[in-house]
Design a protein around this motif. Sequence first.
Motif, PDB file in Angstrom:
ATOM      1  N   CYS A  20       0.821  -1.225   0.000  1.00 27.88           N
ATOM      2  CA  CYS A  20       0.000   0.000   0.000  1.00 27.88           C
ATOM      3  C   CYS A  20       0.848   1.265   0.000  1.00 27.88           C
ATOM      4  CB  CYS A  20      -0.908   0.038   1.230  1.00 27.88           C
ATOM      5  SG  CYS A  20      -2.174  -1.229   1.254  1.00 27.88           S
ATOM      6  N   LYS A  21       2.145   1.163   0.247  1.00 27.87           N
ATOM      7  CA  LYS A  21       2.992   2.357   0.279  1.00 27.87           C
ATOM      8  C   LYS A  21       2.771   3.173  -0.985  1.00 27.87           C
ATOM      9  CE  LYS A  21       6.035   2.338   3.845  1.00 27.87           C
ATOM     10  NZ  LYS A  21       7.341   1.648   3.769  1.00 27.87           N
ATOM     11  N   ALA A  22       2.674   4.490  -0.813  1.00 26.94           N
ATOM     12  CA  ALA A  22       2.435   5.360  -1.962  1.00 26.94           C
ATOM     13  C   ALA A  22       3.527   5.176  -3.027  1.00 26.94           C
ATOM     14  CB  ALA A  22       2.355   6.817  -1.508  1.00 26.94           C
ATOM     15  N   ASP A  23       4.773   5.028  -2.556  1.00 29.71           N
ATOM     16  CA  ASP A  23       5.885   4.843  -3.502  1.00 29.71           C
ATOM     17  C   ASP A  23       5.689   3.622  -4.386  1.00 29.71           C
ATOM     18  OD1 ASP A  23       7.027   6.974  -2.302  1.00 29.71           O
ATOM     19  OD2 ASP A  23       8.510   5.855  -1.155  1.00 29.71           O
ATOM     20  N   ASN A  24       4.983   2.628  -3.874  1.00 27.81           N
ATOM     21  CA  ASN A  24       4.761   1.407  -4.642  1.00 27.81           C
ATOM     22  C   ASN A  24       3.484   1.468  -5.473  1.00 27.81           C
ATOM     23  OD1 ASN A  24       7.124   0.294  -3.594  1.00 27.81           O
ATOM     24  ND2 ASN A  24       6.066  -0.509  -1.800  1.00 27.81           N
ATOM     25  N   ASN A  25       2.859   2.638  -5.522  1.00 28.76           N
ATOM     26  CA  ASN A  25       1.610   2.766  -6.264  1.00 28.76           C
ATOM     27  C   ASN A  25       1.633   3.916  -7.265  1.00 28.76           C
ATOM     28  OD1 ASN A  25      -0.524   0.734  -5.276  1.00 28.76           O
ATOM     29  ND2 ASN A  25       0.490   1.414  -3.403  1.00 28.76           N
ATOM     30  N   GLU A  26       2.837   4.312  -7.630  1.00 27.51           N
ATOM     31  CA  GLU A  26       2.955   5.409  -8.604  1.00 27.51           C
ATOM     32  C   GLU A  26       2.339   5.026  -9.950  1.00 27.51           C
ATOM     33  OE1 GLU A  26       6.972   6.851  -8.793  1.00 27.51           O
ATOM     34  OE2 GLU A  26       6.908   7.434  -6.672  1.00 27.51           O
ATOM     35  N   ASP A  27       2.552   3.771 -10.359  1.00 23.29           N
ATOM     36  CA  ASP A  27       1.979   3.319 -11.631  1.00 23.29           C
ATOM     37  C   ASP A  27       0.456   3.406 -11.595  1.00 23.29           C
ATOM     38  OD1 ASP A  27       4.477   2.816 -12.536  1.00 23.29           O
ATOM     39  OD2 ASP A  27       4.347   0.629 -12.407  1.00 23.29           O
ATOM     40  N   PHE A  28      -0.097   3.026 -10.451  1.00 27.89           N
ATOM     41  CA  PHE A  28      -1.556   3.077 -10.319  1.00 27.89           C
ATOM     42  C   PHE A  28      -2.066   4.510 -10.481  1.00 27.89           C
ATOM     43  CE2 PHE A  28      -4.882   4.297  -7.286  1.00 27.89           C
ATOM     44  CZ  PHE A  28      -5.974   3.737  -7.941  1.00 27.89           C
ATOM     45  N   ILE A  29      -1.414   5.443  -9.800  1.00 32.91           N
ATOM     46  CA  ILE A  29      -1.852   6.857  -9.892  1.00 32.91           C
ATOM     47  C   ILE A  29      -1.742   7.336 -11.339  1.00 32.91           C
ATOM     48  CG2 ILE A  29      -1.374   9.233  -9.166  1.00 32.91           C
ATOM     49  CD1 ILE A  29      -0.321   8.115  -6.523  1.00 32.91           C
ATOM     50  N   ASN A  30      -0.633   7.012 -11.986  1.00 30.55           N
ATOM     51  CA  ASN A  30      -0.458   7.448 -13.374  1.00 30.55           C
ATOM     52  C   ASN A  30      -1.526   6.855 -14.283  1.00 30.55           C
ATOM     53  OD1 ASN A  30       1.750   8.956 -12.656  1.00 30.55           O
ATOM     54  ND2 ASN A  30       3.218   7.321 -13.094  1.00 30.55           N
ATOM     55  N   GLU A  31      -1.809   5.570 -14.081  1.00 31.00           N
ATOM     56  CA  GLU A  31      -2.846   4.945 -14.924  1.00 31.00           C
ATOM     57  C   GLU A  31      -4.207   5.564 -14.665  1.00 31.00           C
ATOM     58  OE1 GLU A  31      -2.953   0.660 -15.068  1.00 31.00           O
ATOM     59  OE2 GLU A  31      -0.764   0.553 -15.205  1.00 31.00           O
ATOM     60  N   PHE A  32      -4.473   5.874 -13.395  1.00 33.88           N
ATOM     61  CA  PHE A  32      -5.742   6.520 -13.057  1.00 33.88           C
ATOM     62  C   PHE A  32      -5.849   7.846 -13.808  1.00 33.88           C
ATOM     63  CE2 PHE A  32      -8.684   9.183 -10.865  1.00 33.88           C
ATOM     64  CZ  PHE A  32      -9.628   8.341 -10.303  1.00 33.88           C
ATOM     65  N   LEU A  33      -4.792   8.633 -13.734  1.00 34.89           N
ATOM     66  CA  LEU A  33      -4.854   9.977 -14.329  1.00 34.89           C
ATOM     67  C   LEU A  33      -4.891   9.915 -15.859  1.00 34.89           C
ATOM     68  CD1 LEU A  33      -2.481  11.867 -11.856  1.00 34.89           C
ATOM     69  CD2 LEU A  33      -4.990  12.013 -11.987  1.00 34.89           C
ATOM     70  N   GLU A  34      -4.248   8.882 -16.415  1.00 39.17           N
ATOM     71  CA  GLU A  34      -4.313   8.707 -17.880  1.00 39.17           C
ATOM     72  C   GLU A  34      -5.726   8.314 -18.324  1.00 39.17           C
ATOM     73  OE1 GLU A  34      -1.280   5.832 -18.694  1.00 39.17           O
ATOM     74  OE2 GLU A  34       0.311   7.235 -18.095  1.00 39.17           O
ATOM     75  N   GLY A  35      -6.485   7.726 -17.393  1.00 34.69           N
ATOM     76  CA  GLY A  35      -7.844   7.288 -17.719  1.00 34.69           C
ATOM     77  C   GLY A  35      -8.867   8.412 -17.666  1.00 34.69           C
ATOM     78  N   VAL A  36      -8.411   9.604 -17.267  1.00 27.31           N
ATOM     79  CA  VAL A  36      -9.340  10.730 -17.141  1.00 27.31           C
ATOM     80  C   VAL A  36      -9.638  11.296 -18.520  1.00 27.31           C
ATOM     81  CG1 VAL A  36      -9.649  13.055 -16.217  1.00 27.31           C
ATOM     82  CG2 VAL A  36      -8.463  11.309 -14.856  1.00 27.31           C
ATOM     83  N   HIS A  37     -10.928  11.491 -18.811  1.00 28.47           N
ATOM     84  CA  HIS A  37     -11.287  12.056 -20.112  1.00 28.47           C
ATOM     85  C   HIS A  37     -12.427  13.037 -19.933  1.00 28.47           C
ATOM     86  CE1 HIS A  37     -14.558   9.350 -19.631  1.00 28.47           C
ATOM     87  NE2 HIS A  37     -13.694   8.367 -19.423  1.00 28.47           N
ATOM     88  N   ASP A  38     -12.841  13.599 -21.003  1.00 29.76           N
ATOM     89  CA  ASP A  38     -13.867  14.646 -21.003  1.00 29.76           C
ATOM     90  C   ASP A  38     -15.123  14.208 -20.243  1.00 29.76           C
ATOM     91  OD1 ASP A  38     -15.548  16.654 -21.489  1.00 29.76           O
ATOM     92  OD2 ASP A  38     -15.300  16.652 -23.675  1.00 29.76           O
ATOM     93  N   ASN A  39     -15.499  15.027 -19.265  1.00 28.18           N
ATOM     94  CA  ASN A  39     -16.658  14.679 -18.445  1.00 28.18           C
ATOM     95  C   ASN A  39     -17.975  14.784 -19.188  1.00 28.18           C
ATOM     96  OD1 ASN A  39     -15.227  14.106 -16.181  1.00 28.18           O
ATOM     97  ND2 ASN A  39     -15.282  16.205 -15.420  1.00 28.18           N
ATOM     98  N   ASP A  40     -17.947  15.398 -20.360  1.00 31.94           N
ATOM     99  CA  ASP A  40     -19.196  15.637 -21.088  1.00 31.94           C
ATOM    100  C   ASP A  40     -19.911  14.361 -21.479  1.00 31.94           C
ATOM    101  OD1 ASP A  40     -18.248  18.711 -22.760  1.00 31.94           O
ATOM    102  OD2 ASP A  40     -19.101  18.282 -20.787  1.00 31.94           O
ATOM    103  N   VAL A  41     -19.197  13.249 -21.430  1.00 34.10           N
ATOM    104  CA  VAL A  41     -19.840  11.985 -21.791  1.00 34.10           C
ATOM    105  C   VAL A  41     -20.910  11.571 -20.780  1.00 34.10           C
ATOM    106  CG1 VAL A  41     -17.903  11.076 -23.125  1.00 34.10           C
ATOM    107  CG2 VAL A  41     -18.044  10.640 -20.664  1.00 34.10           C
ATOM    108  N   ILE A  42     -20.908  12.203 -19.588  1.00 36.68           N
ATOM    109  CA  ILE A  42     -21.974  11.888 -18.633  1.00 36.68           C
ATOM    110  C   ILE A  42     -23.286  12.427 -19.176  1.00 36.68           C
ATOM    111  CG2 ILE A  42     -22.825  12.193 -16.285  1.00 36.68           C
ATOM    112  CD1 ILE A  42     -20.006  12.877 -15.463  1.00 36.68           C
ATOM    113  N   SER A  43     -24.279  11.582 -19.224  1.00 33.75           N
ATOM    114  CA  SER A  43     -25.551  12.059 -19.784  1.00 33.75           C
ATOM    115  C   SER A  43     -26.692  11.719 -18.830  1.00 33.75           C
ATOM    116  CB  SER A  43     -25.799  11.413 -21.130  1.00 33.75           C
ATOM    117  OG  SER A  43     -25.699  10.014 -20.996  1.00 33.75           O
TER     118      SER A  43
END
Lengths: 210, 210
Positions: free
Chosen positions: B187-210
Amino acid sequence: MERRGTLLVLSGPSGSGKGTILKEYTDKHGEVYVSVSATTRDPREGERYGVSYYYMTDEEFKAKIEEGGFLEYAYFCDHYYGTPRKQVEERLAEGVDVVLEIDVQGAFSVRENCPEAVLVFTAPPSYEVLKERLINRGTESRDVIKKRLAMAVEEMKEAHKYDYIIINDEIEAAAKQLESVFAAEKCKADNNEDFINEFLEGVHDNDVIS
Amino acid sequence: MERRGTLLVLSGPSGSGKGTILKEYTDKHGEVYVSVSATTRDPREGERYGVSYYYMTDEEFKAKIEEGGFLEYAYFCDHYYGTPRKQVEERLAEGVDVVLEIDVQGAFSVRENCPEAVLVFTAPPSYEVLKERLINRGTESRDVIKKRLAMAVEEMKEAHKYDYIIINDEIEAAAKQLESVFAAEKCKADNNEDFINEFLEGVHDNDVIS
């Protein structure tokens, strides 16, 4: 050997399941103290003094700020919110573990005031899952959901500064991770200096072996 | 997301119950790889190649040292002992957790070679208890016990340099602490950098919410 309790700060975006993880944890660990915040806003229906919040006037809150009575505080939407220092310090001194469920800025303030605080960030497993969770709640407008998503992204950008990240894929597993963080923190060498010293003070002449 | 395994080094005085804790842990977690050391000493009765040790000639061992083939090694009582690097690196790359059961000096060498290694020290609850345990084994002479006690004291003086200390009062509790250390490390943050990066790469335009 009287041990101080562990001060654990829990933050995470709306929809990360922070509150549910904490409830799952405290159901099993009734000995932990979950800090109650102080606020200057009015009580809402169903809220109780000392359980939901400690309600204060603006004057009381400001006076408490002046005397260093908060571990962290913030002002938003015309009201103050803060973590009273005294209750937390007393519990820690008694050896009781304390959890503060506060936002990212509050977490960093606590770290400045209490460097030994353990900062835990609860994260949704992915942006897609977070979006689904917020939509499926069905209680918020599209605009509110969009705001929460945008805020979640900003918070996720701060997650790497925490000590631990709990990815909340499944609630029981996440609560177990919180349990492991508490247990591991108590094993940290820095938290066992007294034990080592006591061990070494107990060393005496080996000749007594017969 | 392929995660590296956790490299955990376990040390502790004779009589601290290190081996018993590890056995209790591996009985429950068969997925962990316990590293097998290499040595130039002869096999003893009942020992098996690749299980007890990897047996090598002096020449083979020295050649392996030259090529950087050991995570740590030491020479004592006329023989070399070392931790082969390759097996460990391969398991970690596959995402398998690895435990090295080695002495204090070896632990610090591993930390130098692999800064991500997690160093865990197993300690007896007190000097008195350690003495009792060693005496009650009934297998060693008074002189050997005195030597072991003196060595334990020297090792305890190094314990504060470890990441974690497991006080072995009761074996099941101690094994559970080892489990918590593994879980918390993941769970150490240092061991979860890839997870954070993947999360942020998954962020896209919110307009798709309908």
